[in-house]
Scaffold this motif. Structure first.
Motif, short mmCIF file in Angstrom:
data_model
loop_
_atom_site.label_atom_id
_atom_site.label_comp_id
_atom_site.label_asym_id
_atom_site.label_seq_id
_atom_site.Cartn_x
_atom_site.Cartn_y
_atom_site.Cartn_z
N GLU A 1 0.76 -1.23 0.03
CA GLU A 1 0.07 -0.03 -0.14
C GLU A 1 1.09 1.39 0.16
OE1 GLU A 1 -3.95 0.57 2.57
OE2 GLU A 1 -2.34 2.17 3.40
N LEU A 2 0.56 2.15 -0.99
CA LEU A 2 1.57 3.42 -1.19
C LEU A 2 0.25 4.44 -0.84
CD1 LEU A 2 4.32 4.35 -3.45
CD2 LEU A 2 2.26 5.84 -3.35
N ARG A 3 0.82 5.48 -0.07
CA ARG A 3 -0.23 6.52 0.16
C ARG A 3 0.61 7.71 0.13
NH1 ARG A 3 -4.11 6.39 5.33
NH2 ARG A 3 -5.01 4.85 4.00
N HIS A 4 0.09 8.65 -0.79
CA HIS A 4 0.88 9.90 -1.13
C HIS A 4 0.00 11.03 -0.72
CE1 HIS A 4 3.37 12.50 -4.02
NE2 HIS A 4 3.30 13.09 -2.86
N THR A 5 0.38 11.93 0.41
CA THR A 5 -0.52 13.06 0.88
C THR A 5 0.28 14.24 0.53
OG1 THR A 5 -1.45 11.66 2.80
CG2 THR A 5 -1.74 14.06 2.97
N ALA A 6 -0.53 15.24 -0.12
CA ALA A 6 0.31 16.32 -0.59
C ALA A 6 -0.60 17.74 -0.82
CB ALA A 6 1.08 16.08 -1.86
#
Length: 205
Positions: free
Chosen positions: A110-115
């Motif tokens: 699982e990859l989560r990118h918050t930006a």
């Protein structure tokens, strides 16, 4: 491996708030230790992703060749990695978190990118601007774990297979955008722009 079918092996989610949260999940037929090593070992990263340099430990910093850099915020082998993901002169808040868990004899990645995303970037390209890039990275990881050769990153978008992969990825992120509340018009415009960016009809001079 059917490269285009790789798109269907992953699940994509978007939280479209003040900060954008994009999540990409898929299962690999490899144990967690192997997937973890592929994601954190600089030598292996260069074989499926890009060369990485720096002080690769918690509290240290890293730099990806020609791409993002930042700080290693958390590192809990072989389950959790969180890093700041900074690119450009004024990137704002941007963090990437990778979580691994055992699933059916393999590993759920699982990859989560918050930006923080500039409004003009979001209105022009939506989640696909970053999402297609992560799909390409996840494809590279899958090929590496299976022992298949790496795609040629500089020409992949010019091949029929590459263009079909990019188009399918862009449309998949469009569906995630629509599920998060994007209007049909917004979704169609951003999917078209993202696809044209990653797989232009003609190479720029």
């Amino acid at each position: 491996m059917d490269i285009v079918d790789e798109i269907n092996q992953a699940h994509r989610e978007l939280l479209d708030g003040e900060r954008k949260v994009m999540t990409l999940r898929r299962r690999y037929d490899a144990d967690s230790e192997d997937v973890w090593d592929a994601c954190t070992n600089a030598d292996r990263l260069s074989r499926w992703f890009l060369p990485v340099t720096g002080d690769l430990r918690p509290g240290g910093t890293y730099q990806i060749e020609g791409n993002a850099g930042g700080e290693i915020l958390r590192c809990e082998p072989p389950r959790l990695l969180r890093i700041s993901w900074l690119y450009g002169e004024d990137p704002g808040f941007s963090e990437v978190e990778v979580r691994l868990s055992s699933e059916d004899g393999g590993t759920l990645f699982e990859l989560r990118h918050t930006a923080d995303v500039p409004p003009e970037m979001w209105s022009g390209y939506g989640p696909g601007a970053v999402g297609v890039g992560w799909d390409l990275a996840v494809l590279g990881l899958g090929l590496h774990l299976s022992g298949a050769p790496k795609v040629e990153e500089h020409t992949f978008h010019q091949t029929d297979e590459g263009r079909r992969f990019i188009t399918a990825s862009s449309r998949a992120w469009g569906r995630a955008y629509e599920a998060a509340g994007g209007t049909p018009g917004q979704v169609a415009a951003t999917v078209a722009a993202t696809t044209a960016f990653y797989a232009p009809d003609e190479e720029p001079s």
